[in-house]
Write a protein that holds these residues in place. Structure first.
Motif, PDB file in Angstrom:
ATOM      1  N   GLU A   1      52.708  -0.768  14.208  1.00 13.71           N
ATOM      2  CA  GLU A   1      52.943  -1.146  12.813  1.00 13.71           C
ATOM      3  C   GLU A   1      54.189  -2.026  12.811  1.00 13.71           C
ATOM      4  OE1 GLU A   1      52.652  -1.653   8.795  1.00 13.71           O
ATOM      5  OE2 GLU A   1      51.169  -0.893  10.202  1.00 13.71           O
ATOM      6  N   VAL A   2      54.061  -3.258  12.331  1.00 18.45           N
ATOM      7  CA  VAL A   2      55.146  -4.243  12.396  1.00 18.45           C
ATOM      8  C   VAL A   2      55.689  -4.503  11.000  1.00 18.45           C
ATOM      9  CG1 VAL A   2      55.773  -6.573  13.136  1.00 18.45           C
ATOM     10  CG2 VAL A   2      53.986  -5.308  14.370  1.00 18.45           C
ATOM     11  N   LYS A   3      57.021  -4.465  10.879  1.00 17.61           N
ATOM     12  CA  LYS A   3      57.682  -4.716   9.599  1.00 17.61           C
ATOM     13  C   LYS A   3      58.734  -5.804   9.755  1.00 17.61           C
ATOM     14  CE  LYS A   3      55.478  -1.579   7.279  1.00 17.61           C
ATOM     15  NZ  LYS A   3      54.533  -1.974   6.249  1.00 17.61           N
ATOM     16  N   ASN A   4      58.718  -6.742   8.819  1.00 18.92           N
ATOM     17  CA  ASN A   4      59.693  -7.835   8.762  1.00 18.92           C
ATOM     18  C   ASN A   4      60.123  -7.971   7.306  1.00 18.92           C
ATOM     19  OD1 ASN A   4      61.207 -10.152   9.027  1.00 18.92           O
ATOM     20  ND2 ASN A   4      59.482 -11.491   9.525  1.00 18.92           N
ATOM     21  N   GLN A   5      61.018  -7.088   6.894  1.00 14.88           N
ATOM     22  CA  GLN A   5      61.478  -7.075   5.510  1.00 14.88           C
ATOM     23  C   GLN A   5      62.995  -6.992   5.472  1.00 14.88           C
ATOM     24  OE1 GLN A   5      59.372  -4.141   3.183  1.00 14.88           O
ATOM     25  NE2 GLN A   5      57.422  -4.658   4.113  1.00 14.88           N
TER      26      GLN A   5
ATOM     27  N   ILE B   1      49.846   7.681   9.826  1.00 14.33           N
ATOM     28  CA  ILE B   1      48.506   7.623   9.214  1.00 14.33           C
ATOM     29  C   ILE B   1      47.629   6.632   9.979  1.00 14.33           C
ATOM     30  CG2 ILE B   1      47.233   6.862   7.158  1.00 14.33           C
ATOM     31  CD1 ILE B   1      49.659   8.044   5.532  1.00 14.33           C
ATOM     32  N   GLU B   2      48.186   5.459  10.288  1.00 20.96           N
ATOM     33  CA  GLU B   2      47.420   4.442  11.005  1.00 20.96           C
ATOM     34  C   GLU B   2      47.095   4.899  12.431  1.00 20.96           C
ATOM     35  OE1 GLU B   2      49.622   0.802  10.511  1.00 20.96           O
ATOM     36  OE2 GLU B   2      49.260   0.820   8.350  1.00 20.96           O
ATOM     37  N   GLN B   3      48.028   5.630  13.042  1.00 19.50           N
ATOM     38  CA  GLN B   3      47.774   6.186  14.375  1.00 19.50           C
ATOM     39  C   GLN B   3      46.569   7.121  14.325  1.00 19.50           C
ATOM     40  OE1 GLN B   3      50.994   8.566  15.959  1.00 19.50           O
ATOM     41  NE2 GLN B   3      49.653   9.492  17.490  1.00 19.50           N
ATOM     42  N   LYS B   4      46.531   7.988  13.326  1.00 17.37           N
ATOM     43  CA  LYS B   4      45.388   8.901  13.181  1.00 17.37           C
ATOM     44  C   LYS B   4      44.109   8.134  12.876  1.00 17.37           C
ATOM     45  CE  LYS B   4      48.103  12.888  11.883  1.00 17.37           C
ATOM     46  NZ  LYS B   4      48.686  13.652  10.817  1.00 17.37           N
TER      47      LYS B   4
ATOM     48  N   TRP C   1      57.792   3.956   6.315  1.00 14.95           N
ATOM     49  CA  TRP C   1      57.087   3.192   7.342  1.00 14.95           C
ATOM     50  C   TRP C   1      56.630   4.093   8.485  1.00 14.95           C
ATOM     51  CZ3 TRP C   1      61.155  -1.301   7.766  1.00 14.95           C
ATOM     52  CH2 TRP C   1      61.093  -2.089   6.627  1.00 14.95           C
ATOM     53  N   LEU C   2      57.442   5.086   8.845  1.00 14.87           N
ATOM     54  CA  LEU C   2      57.014   6.039   9.882  1.00 14.87           C
ATOM     55  C   LEU C   2      55.806   6.835   9.407  1.00 14.87           C
ATOM     56  CD1 LEU C   2      60.296   7.412  11.492  1.00 14.87           C
ATOM     57  CD2 LEU C   2      58.415   6.258  12.663  1.00 14.87           C
ATOM     58  N   ASP C   3      55.816   7.244   8.135  1.00 15.39           N
ATOM     59  CA  ASP C   3      54.652   7.945   7.578  1.00 15.39           C
ATOM     60  C   ASP C   3      53.409   7.057   7.653  1.00 15.39           C
ATOM     61  OD1 ASP C   3      56.247  10.144   6.988  1.00 15.39           O
ATOM     62  OD2 ASP C   3      56.406   9.671   4.842  1.00 15.39           O
ATOM     63  N   GLU C   4      53.566   5.784   7.304  1.00 10.42           N
ATOM     64  CA  GLU C   4      52.465   4.824   7.359  1.00 10.42           C
ATOM     65  C   GLU C   4      51.962   4.671   8.802  1.00 10.42           C
ATOM     66  OE1 GLU C   4      51.768   0.055   6.414  1.00 10.42           O
ATOM     67  OE2 GLU C   4      53.640   1.013   5.802  1.00 10.42           O
TER      68      GLU C   4
END
Length: 119
Positions: A50-54, A68-71, A62-65
């Motif tokens: 999961e990549v963030k550029n903000q 979820i995406e890992q699952k 973001w860790l929660d996101e």
């Protein structure tokens, strides 16, 4: 394309180039998925990126996101990649890779460090 979407795409592309040059030659950006997001990069078996550029950071959300995406992607590990402010797209090696301690411990055990989990 919105400015935020452009920033995200450029960071994802930079990470993919870095991965391709550092052991994952099949890495590529994932096409946008449905509501059940699967992460931003494919071609790295067992890993969900999961990549963030903000400008402002929302690490807990973001860790929660990422979890979820890992699952959703049935990956072994979820890795949150954050491009820090002031660090360029050509300095991916200076970006942050973030995982919770439980995930880091599992990764290290699976790599042969430490003792097997007793639980």
């Amino acid at each position: 394309m919105s400015r935020a979407k452009q920033k995200g795409t450029s960071a994802e592309t930079a990470l993919v180039r870095y991965l391709q040059n550092n052991g994952w030659p099949l890495a590529e950006r994932r096409a946008l998925a449905s509501a059940n997001d699967l992460g931003d990069v494919v071609g790295t078996i067992g890993l969900c990126w999961e990549v963030k550029n903000q400008r402002t950071y929302s690490i807990p959300a973001w860790l929660d996101e990422t979890k979820i995406e890992q699952k959703n992607s049935r990956s072994d590990y979820g890795i949150l990649i954050v491009k820090p402010n002031g660090v360029g797209l050509n300095s991916v090696d200076k970006w942050w890779a973030i995982m919770d301690v439980e995930s880091i411990a599992k990764l290290l055990r699976d790599a042969g460090y430490g003792s097997p989990n007793k639980s």
